[in-house]
Structures are given as structure tokens and as C-alpha cells.
Write an enzyme that holds these catalytic residues in place. Sequence first.
Site, PDB file in Angstrom:
ATOM      1  N   LYS A 151       1.164  -1.359  -0.080  1.00  0.00           N
ATOM      2  CA  LYS A 151       0.024  -0.565  -0.014  1.00  0.00           C
ATOM      3  C   LYS A 151       1.143   1.414   0.299  1.00  0.00           C
ATOM      4  O   LYS A 151       0.588   2.132  -0.989  1.00  0.00           O
ATOM      5  CB  LYS A 151      -0.614   0.020   1.505  1.00  0.00           C
ATOM      6  CG  LYS A 151      -2.169  -0.576   1.394  1.00  0.00           C
ATOM      7  CD  LYS A 151      -2.791  -1.269   2.807  1.00  0.00           C
ATOM      8  CE  LYS A 151      -3.815  -2.229   2.235  1.00  0.00           C
ATOM      9  NZ  LYS A 151      -4.629  -3.087   3.901  1.00  0.00           N
ATOM     10  N   GLN A 173      -3.995  -1.244   9.615  1.00  0.00           N
ATOM     11  CA  GLN A 173      -4.231  -2.696   8.948  1.00  0.00           C
ATOM     12  C   GLN A 173      -5.133  -3.572  10.162  1.00  0.00           C
ATOM     13  O   GLN A 173      -4.593  -3.377  11.349  1.00  0.00           O
ATOM     14  CB  GLN A 173      -2.868  -2.896   8.916  1.00  0.00           C
ATOM     15  CG  GLN A 173      -3.144  -4.372   8.011  1.00  0.00           C
ATOM     16  CD  GLN A 173      -3.522  -4.572   6.797  1.00  0.00           C
ATOM     17  OE1 GLN A 173      -3.216  -3.721   5.719  1.00  0.00           O
ATOM     18  NE2 GLN A 173      -4.351  -5.572   6.314  1.00  0.00           N
ATOM     19  N   ASP A 231     -10.720   3.705   3.879  1.00  0.00           N
ATOM     20  CA  ASP A 231     -11.421   1.888   4.442  1.00  0.00           C
ATOM     21  C   ASP A 231     -13.229   1.601   4.082  1.00  0.00           C
ATOM     22  O   ASP A 231     -13.257   1.164   3.865  1.00  0.00           O
ATOM     23  CB  ASP A 231     -10.366   1.321   5.593  1.00  0.00           C
ATOM     24  CG  ASP A 231      -9.625   0.479   5.971  1.00  0.00           C
ATOM     25  OD1 ASP A 231      -9.474  -0.165   3.980  1.00  0.00           O
ATOM     26  OD2 ASP A 231      -8.447   0.056   5.873  1.00  0.00           O
TER      27      ASP A 231
END
Length: 305
Positions: A53, A97, A120
Site C-alpha cells: 500500500k 491494518q 477504508d
Amino acid sequence: MAHIIDGKAYATRLREEIGRQVRKLREHDLVTPGLAVILVGEDPASQIYVRNKANQAREAEMASFEYRLAYGVPQAQLLELIERLNQDPAVHGILVQLPLPPQVDAERVINAIRPDKDIDGFHPINVGKLGTGGQGIVPCTPLGCLMLLKHHLGDMSGLHALVLGRSNIVGKPMANLLLNEHCTVTIAHSRSRDLQAECRRADILVAAVGRARLVPGHWLKPGATVIDVGINRIEEDDQARLVGDVDFASASTVAGAITPVPGGVGPMTIACLLLNTLEATCRQHGIAFPAGIMQSAWGNDACLD
Ligand code: NAD
């Protein structure tokens, strides 16, 4: 044989288009989109995801900030970091994460991220906006699936769509996105009674279960469009392999189109993370989001794959 929907090629073009838009933002508006990624602990798979990422954000000329915290970090320290990033004008998107260690309440952490920086799309405000057809931030994996579907099918109204799996990360937001596209949507899960019959009705099947090759080709409606989200590591012929939730070999003789694993949905997830970061940056600075970005990424050719 089914048409293979090449998510890798599509994601590459989408990332290039995002890179072009980032350069424009930097030159015309003097704004550099900033993505902050937080990793807690040393889970090897999470380390790879975070590295990918951050690398792809840098390749798209975004500013990338990485925070690595020890597995045993107290929850308060993680929340403090999120609050600092919430206030930091150089950071437009924050990603924590998952999974998180047991001393940390993941829901509390997600809720602490400012909704307009929640790239997200897991914050309840963004979940609510998706459920009510509002303009929130959409979770990356289902967004990537939707783009591949729209690219391949165009108008989906009235089609029967089956989503296998009801997680908050993939299944539920996917179902909402398909509903917003006017599909007739069914969600099946571990307690559903007759998956085969549900599959047989589906013009569109999105499989997000995490069971290797759960769906064989003969369950599918001939000509169906199949999006395989599953990533399952198996041992076969003495080799480690990655396979999806759909049995690709048999399904590709029945489906009209299918995504491969790997090379289908996976690359789209990270590209959509960058897209969400770009969109969050534009919103935070009151800049119009380049609405045609998806079409530009598709190019003029009717079908990229
Ligand atoms: P999850 O474990 O949170 O949810 C799985 C869902 O599948 C549950 O809702 C459960 O009810 C359902 N299920 C389980 N067994 C079933 C069965 N036998 N029949 C029908 N339904 C069943 O998983 P998730 O986070 O939604 O991920 C699903 C899969 O997608 C995993 O393989 C994961 O690795 C993969 N994934 C891929 C990406 C990507 O970028 N490609 C992103 C996220 C998840």
C-alpha cells in the site's frame, strides 16, 4: 469459454490515472494527497499488505506515512496516534491494518478515525451513508468489484445478483452497492440452505467466503458474470497455490465472464485505496473530484480485458 476479467490490467490503468490526477493537484492546487498506514505487530501477511500500500501510494506520487507499533501497544497509545493524524493537515487518509491484537478494541479504533479520513470506509458514518445511498467513502474491495462489474456489464439494473458472504468488509457493502445499481440482491452465508439453487439464479455472483473452490461450475447460471474475491492458500501437487472461492477451471466453461485469482479483485483493492485517498483529499480541500476518472482509466476501448 468465459471472458477473463483482467483486474490487474485494469488496476494498473486506474493507478496511472490516479497518478496523473495527483500531479495535477500538486501543480494546480498545491495539495499533495497524504496516506497514513498504521501496522500493529509483525504479522507477515499484514507487513506485505502495508508495504504494498505504501509503495503504490508513493508510485502515485502521494505522500506516504507509515507507523509501526509493537504487538503489545496499549490501546490508548494507538488512539492518541489516530487523533494526531486526524488533526494533521498533511494526512488525508488513515488506514489501520486489521486484524488488531486482543488488547485493542477494533471497533473503538475504527470509530476514532475521522469519517472524512476513513479511506477504508469502515466508520459507521460511512457505512450508514452507503446504506442510505449517500456520498460516503466506500470500502475498497467491494468498490473494486463494482468497477470491474460496471466495466464489463454497463447497466446492471434488474439483474439478479448473489453475494456469497456477509462480512462488514466485503459482503454487506457489496450487497448495498449492487442494490444502488438497481440489482435484485440476495446475500447468502454460512447458514444459507441451498447455495446451489441461489447460484443458479444469479446473473452476477460475487463470492467472498474464504473457502477454496466452494462454487463449482455446474452451480452457475450459464453466461453469469463471476467476481471471485476469495484468497485461499492451498497445497496441491506439492506446491503452495492461491485459489479463489470459485473453481476457476469448471466455472470458466459455464460463466460468461470471470475474474481470476490471483490477478482479479486483489489488485483493484489497493488501486481503490488510492482512489479513496484522492477523493478524501479533494473533499477536504473543497476541490471537485475528477468525476470521469474511472472512465479515463478504462480508456476509449469498449473492453480493456
Ligand atoms: P469473513 O471470514 O469475514 O466472512 C466470510 C463470510 O463467508 C461470512 O459471512 C460467512 O457467513 C460466509 N461463509 C463461510 N462459510 C460459508 C459457506 N460454506 N457457505 C456460504 N457462506 C459461507 O471473510 P471476508 O473478510 O469477507 O473475506 C472473504 C474472502 O475474501 C477471504 O478469502 C479473504 O481472504 C478474501 N478477501 C480478499 C480481498 C481482496 O482484496 N481480494 C479483500 C478482502 C477479503
